[in-house]
Each structure stands twice: as C-alpha cells, then as structure tokens.
Write a protein that holds these residues in place. Structure first.
Motif, PDB file in Angstrom:
ATOM      1  N   UNK A 252       0.514  -1.458   0.235  1.00 10.21           N
ATOM      2  CA  UNK A 252      -0.232  -0.021  -0.513  1.00 10.21           C
ATOM      3  C   UNK A 252       0.881   1.605   0.206  1.00 10.21           C
ATOM      4  N   UNK A 253       1.596   0.871   0.583  1.00 16.39           N
ATOM      5  CA  UNK A 253       2.704   2.523   0.868  1.00 16.39           C
ATOM      6  C   UNK A 253       3.231   3.034  -0.175  1.00 16.39           C
ATOM      7  N   UNK A 254       3.924   1.933  -0.627  1.00 15.45           N
ATOM      8  CA  UNK A 254       4.813   2.293  -2.388  1.00 15.45           C
ATOM      9  C   UNK A 254       3.286   2.600  -3.006  1.00 15.45           C
ATOM     10  N   UNK A 255       2.518   1.822  -3.231  1.00 16.75           N
ATOM     11  CA  UNK A 255       1.581   2.050  -4.261  1.00 16.75           C
ATOM     12  C   UNK A 255       1.267   3.667  -3.922  1.00 16.75           C
ATOM     13  N   UNK A 256       0.468   4.181  -2.563  1.00 18.87           N
ATOM     14  CA  UNK A 256       0.471   5.435  -3.106  1.00 18.87           C
ATOM     15  C   UNK A 256       1.570   6.364  -3.261  1.00 18.87           C
ATOM     16  N   UNK A 257       2.867   6.151  -2.726  1.00 21.06           N
ATOM     17  CA  UNK A 257       3.757   6.859  -2.916  1.00 21.06           C
ATOM     18  C   UNK A 257       4.094   6.941  -4.246  1.00 21.06           C
ATOM     19  N   UNK A 258       4.245   6.113  -4.933  1.00 18.46           N
ATOM     20  CA  UNK A 258       4.113   5.938  -6.963  1.00 18.46           C
ATOM     21  C   UNK A 258       3.657   6.971  -7.011  1.00 18.46           C
ATOM     22  N   UNK A 259       2.058   6.429  -6.626  1.00 13.34           N
ATOM     23  CA  UNK A 259       0.776   7.328  -7.755  1.00 13.34           C
ATOM     24  C   UNK A 259       1.095   8.805  -7.574  1.00 13.34           C
ATOM     25  N   UNK A 260       0.913   9.480  -5.767  1.00 11.53           N
ATOM     26  CA  UNK A 260       1.386  10.670  -6.121  1.00 11.53           C
ATOM     27  C   UNK A 260       2.617  11.305  -6.060  1.00 11.53           C
ATOM     28  N   UNK A 261       3.256  10.620  -6.201  1.00  9.67           N
ATOM     29  CA  UNK A 261       5.049  11.457  -7.307  1.00  9.67           C
ATOM     30  C   UNK A 261       4.996  11.066  -9.467  1.00  9.67           C
ATOM     31  N   UNK A 262       3.869  10.620  -9.324  1.00 14.85           N
ATOM     32  CA  UNK A 262       3.286   9.981 -11.023  1.00 14.85           C
ATOM     33  C   UNK A 262       2.273  11.374 -11.089  1.00 14.85           C
ATOM     34  N   UNK A 263       1.686  11.454  -9.710  1.00 18.03           N
ATOM     35  CA  UNK A 263       0.613  12.704 -10.077  1.00 18.03           C
ATOM     36  C   UNK A 263       1.377  14.506 -10.382  1.00 18.03           C
ATOM     37  N   UNK A 264       2.012  14.092  -9.987  1.00 19.65           N
ATOM     38  CA  UNK A 264       2.816  15.810  -9.599  1.00 19.65           C
ATOM     39  C   UNK A 264       3.634  16.049 -11.824  1.00 19.65           C
TER      40      UNK A 264
END
Length: 309
Positions: A252-264
């Motif tokens: 979960x924490x990897x998924x949300x971290x990647x998702x947040x960085x990619x969204x930027x």
C-alpha cells in the motif's frame, strides 16, 4: 417454449463469450511485459546451440511449457476458489523473483567479478566444439532449467490473468486462463523458433538468384544477432517493470507513494508510474541479490570450515 429456452441459452453463451473476450484482452495487456521477458529468455536459451539442435531444443521446452500450463491453470483456479489471498502472496513472490533475476543479469553484465562466475555458456561452447560429446544428453539439463524458468514465468502470467478476471464466474475464469495459456505458449515458442532460424533463412536467400532476395537475406543475417541482443535487453527491462509493478501494487505505501509522485508530473503520469515501478524493481532486485550472495558466501565458509575439521 423450447425455442425460447434455446434462444435464452444462446444469449447466455453469447454474453459469457463477450465477457471472456473482454477479460482476455485485459489479461493480454497486463501480461505483455512478462510475455516480452518470456520471449527474450527463451530466445536466449538456444544461444550458442548448434543450428541443427536449435529447433529440437525449442520444441522440447515448448512441450514442457504446455505441461506447466496444464498444472498451473487448474492449480490457480483451485487456489482462487479455496483461499484467494494466497494468489496475491504468490504474485508477490513472482515479483520478487523477476526483480532478483533482472538485477542478477545486470550485475553479471557490468560487474561480473561481484557474483560467482557462470560457467554454463563456456561449457556449452566446449560441448559444441567437441564432436565426442552427446549434445542431446548435454542439452537435457539445459532444457530442464529452461522449463523451470518457464514454470515461474508461466505462473506469473496465469496469476496476473487470474487477477484481471477477478469477480468473474469459475467458467469465465477457466476460459480466460485456458485461452491465455494456449495463446502465449504457441505465440512465444512460435516466435522463438522463427527468431533462431532467421539467420538460416537469410543465408538461404543470399544463395538464391535475384538481387532483392539476396538483399533481404543479407538483412536477415545482419539483423538476427541485433534482434537477439535487443530481446535480451528488453527482457531484462521487463523483469524490472513487471516485477516492480507487482510489488508496488501489492504494498500500500509504495502504491500510494508512486501514485502521488506520478501525479505531480501531469501529462507524463503514466510514463512516470512505469519508470518508478521499474526503479522499485531494480532496487528490490539489487537488495535481494546482495542478501542471497552474502548468505551463499557464509554457507561456503561454513562448508570449508566443516571440511577442514
């Protein structure tokens, strides 16, 4: 009444087939990375093998791959029915394996002194040069190794395909997995057979009369080794991208971290996600190689110490 029942049955079959078609397409897209890796690895299996033995080796591995699928498809369906969380666990194990394999390949390529030297390729060359060696017997061990690797990659593909059919009925899952299993086996090993014989086709065309045939033949001969090299590189990249993607989606924490960085990154979000997945795969793979190498060295020292006593 009977006619209405028949129409209802045909309508139900049509709906099921339509759903299966959609899920199969989704599964094919999701497994594309592993398929590229599977193709590259199997094409590499015949590198250095005598031309007369290339197709027999491909055929032997293909038969083993079909047997792997016959075991894996029912097993995956059974596990998903009895204890679905186990599918996720197995998928994560597969992701770790792909990341490890990719990192090991990169380290062997650029820093070969770090890892134990792989004597397989040298042994194969010596066997090819020695006319007294029974190549069929020599290749049996290699074929077994290729089938073991295929088993892991096939398991990965089947589990990914199963995940894409989540929520479907048992019949629909069975059809999706069966179609994917047959299609990837025929497709991958058909392409491998074509790739390994490409240079032979080129040589044959070069001997023919006609300028066009000779030019095409020369192109195939020159393109064959480049294609093999490209497949090797693409296969290694696929290991990181697919393995990292599986691990990111499972934590979960990897998924949300990647998702947040990619969204930027806005319009480059999908590209950034892919690159970050690959980076995660690379880092995890290098860590696993380091851990297993250290464990191997400790075991080696223990064996040396015990033999000394």
């Amino acid at each position: 009444m009977a006619g209405a029942s028949l129409l209802t049955l045909l309508d139900d079959i049509s709906v099921i087939l339509d759903d299966v078609s959609v899920m199969t397409k989704v599964a094919a897209k999701k497994t594309a990375g592993v398929l590229g890796d599977d193709l590259a690895l199997n094409a590499e299996q015949v590198t250095g093998v005598k031309a007369s033995r290339e197709l027999p080796v491909v055929w032997a591995v293909a038969k083993g791959s079909f047997i792997n699928k016959l075991i894996l498809v029912p097993a995956a369906l059974l596990i998903s029915t009895i204890y679905p969380p186990l599918v996720t666990f197995l998928l994560m194990c597969g992701g770790l394996f792909l990341a490890y394999e990719g990192a090991e390949k990169v380290i062997h390529k650029f820093w070969p002194h770090i890892l134990p030297h792989d004597e397989e390729q040298n042994a194969r060359r010596q066997a090819n040069a020695d006319e007294t060696v029974d190549l069929v017997a020599f290749e049996k061990g290699k074929i077994k190794g290729a089938i073991r690797t295929d088993f892991i990659l096939s398991a990965e593909i089947i589990v990914i395909a199963l995940g894409s059919a989540a929520g479907a009925s048992l019949l629909e899952k069975s059809l999706v997995l069966s179609i994917i299993a047959i299609a990837i086996t025929v497709g991958v090993y058909g392409l491998v057979a074509g790739i390994v014989r490409m240079d032979d086709v080129g040589l044959h065309l070069m001997k023919q009369s006609g300028n066009i045939k000779q030019k095409v033949g020369a192109f195939l001969v020159s393109a064959a080794p480049k294609l093999m090299k490209f497949l090797s590189i693409a296969g290694t990249l696929a290991m990181f991208l697919v393995g990292g993607g599986i691990l990111v989606h499972g934590i979960d924490f990897l998924y949300h971290g990647v998702e947040n960085l990619a969204h930027l990154t806005g319009m480059f979000e999908s590209v950034t996600t892919t690159l970050l997945n690959g980076l995660v795969g690379l880092v995890v793979g290098v860590v696993m190689v380091a851990i297993l190498t250290i464990i191997g060295k400790i075991r080696g020292k223990d064996k040396d110490a015990s033999s000394a006593h």
